[in-house]
Design an enzyme around this catalytic site. Structure first.
Site: not given
Ligand code: ARG
Length: 454
Positions: A20, A107, A274, A280, A282, A287, A314, A319, A322
């Protein structure tokens, strides 16, 4: 981070699938603030020496500076922002870095970071909402008394003013502001100390940590704190509704700026040409704003669906919260900024407005009210005006140009002064109730908002 139990390295595809860091690096400032507060609580609990705490704090500040200078190397091997920062800290300062994660889990860490992020973005969105309101109020003031037809079913209904119409959006954005302020209260509680699910046997001062991070309190149930993403869904709903309001305004401006309406002209800087048709101009900003509302709703729905079937607490599905959250804040921020500019630069065309509002049919309801004042029950008055409209339309005569005889042929309730109804000054003057498009009301509401918005 978890090599103890494992004898194989994580597969490359798993890394790629699960990383991530490509987006959650945006949490870095909050992650670092959270870690410093957490370390300070460890210091107070005697888990760290002053020297160790000092090393952690200055190590994290050094990392912060490097990230802001664009000098930090993020690695997908370290999965997310939390592990990237912690592992770099330990690389830089050694042993004390390895103590930082005591009594903490990713977590509660990710929940803390995301709440801090949300709070900061809510604050700036609230500012942007007010900027947009200010631009609308100024425009409403500039063209307060320019009259236009108001529409229902996109058919001409009754006369209103540009001031009244633009202030309708100011009211909507005002509710959006209040909604975010209320949502912020639920965002602004600290989950730190909830650990992975069940707190920790090492009890750090949760309240002290919360205070340092500017939270108004702490969460009351460690399982709820870890599993809770309500504040994200609620935020996404608030942003979706702002998107809805901007989208409806966009549709009005698309209509108003068309040759058919001609009520307004958008600036060249906020319209596009355009590639094929040289004439035109626009209204692309409108939009795009209308289109982006779909994406805001999509983000809300994504998170709601991701969360709905999850057992406590959790699960890695979380994840997925986000990217939609980041995207909605980024989308709304740009939408508010560009629309604020566009509204500020927009011009109203009084002649086109005057031509449209001269349609006497806009006062058909006022004519019914006239009969009501003369004692005719409204339903009957409605019918008598309907008949007059039919005569006017059938003989291709404007309603206000029917003769007294023509009116009286429909009903003797129409008296000599019937033509006095067809006067816009009168129409606006008579609408004295709060909320009506009377010029005094508009002036008061403009003053109210100017005072409130500073
Ligand atoms: N990158 C994870 C998330 O956004 C962080 C938490 C990860 N926790 C775990 N037990 N793998 O949720």
């Amino acid at each position: 981070m978890w090599t103890g139990r494992f004898s194989q390295a994580t597969a490359d595809l798993v890394l790629q699938y699960g990383e991530s860091i490509s987006y959650d690096w945006k949490l870095y400032r909050h992650d670092i603030a959270g870690s410093i507060a957490h370390a300070r609580a460890q210091l107070k609990a005697g888990m760290l020496t002053q020297e160790e705490f000092g090393a952690i704090e200055s190590g994290l500040k050094g990392i912060l500076a490097d990230i802001e200078a664009g000098k930090f190397q993020w690695s997908i091997k370290l999965e997310d922002v939390h592990m990237n920062i912690e592992s770099e800290l330990t690389r830089r300062i050694g042993a004390p870095g390895a103590k930082l994660h005591t009594a903490r889990s990713r977590n509660d860490q990710v929940a803390t970071d995301t709440r801090l992020y949300c709070r900061a973005e809510i604050d700036s969105t609230m500012q942007l909402l007010q900027d947009m309101q200010r631009a609308l109020v100024l425009k409403a003031k500039e063209y307060a008394d320019i009259r236009i037809p108001g529409y229902t079913h996109l058919q001409r209904a009754q006369p209103v003013t540009i001031g009244h119409h633009l202030l309708a959006y100011v009211e909507m954005l005002g509710r959006d502001y209040e909604r975010l302020a209320d949502c912020r209260r639920r965002v602004n509680v600290s989950p730190l100390g909830s650990g992975a699910i069940a707190g920790s046997t090492i009890n750090l001062d949760r309240i002290g940590i919360a205070e340092e991070l500017g939270f108004a309190g702490v969460t009351e149930n460690s399982m709820d704190a870890i599993a809770d993403r309500d504040y994200i869904m609620e935020t996404l709903f608030c942003l979706s509704l702002i998107g809805t309001h901007l989208s409806r305004m966009s549709e009005d401006l698309v209509l108003w700026s068309s040759a058919e309406f001609g009520f307004c002209t958008l600036s060249d800087a906020h319209t596009t040409g355009s590639s094929l048709m040289p004439q035109k101009k626009n209204p692309d900003v409108c939009e795009l704003t209308r289109g982006k509302s779909g994406r805001l709703y999509g983000n809300l729905v994504s998170v709601m669906v991701a969360v709905k079937g999850l057992p406590l607490t959790y699960n890695r599905d979380l994840q997925e919260d986000k990217e939609p959250l980041f995207d909605s804040f980024e989308t709304i921020s740009l939408a508010l900024r560009v629309n604020t500019e566009m509204v500020a630069a927009m011009r109203i065309n009084p002649e086109r407005c005057a031509a449209a509002v001269a349609d006497p049919l806009l006062l058909a309801t006022d004519l019914a009210d006239y009969l009501v004042r003369r004692g005719v029950p409204f339903r009957h008055a409605h019918e008598l005006v309907g008949k007059a409209v039919a005569v006017a339309v059938g003989s291709n005569t404007p309603l206000n140009e029917l003769t007294l005889e023509q009116f009286r042929a429909i009903s003797p309730e129409y008296a000599e002064d019937v033509h006095s109804v067809f006067n816009l000054d009168r129409a606006f003057r008579l609408r004295t109730n709060p909320g009506a498009p009377n010029p005094d009301n508009t002036a008061h509401r403009i003053a109210f908002w100017q005072e409130k918005l500073g």
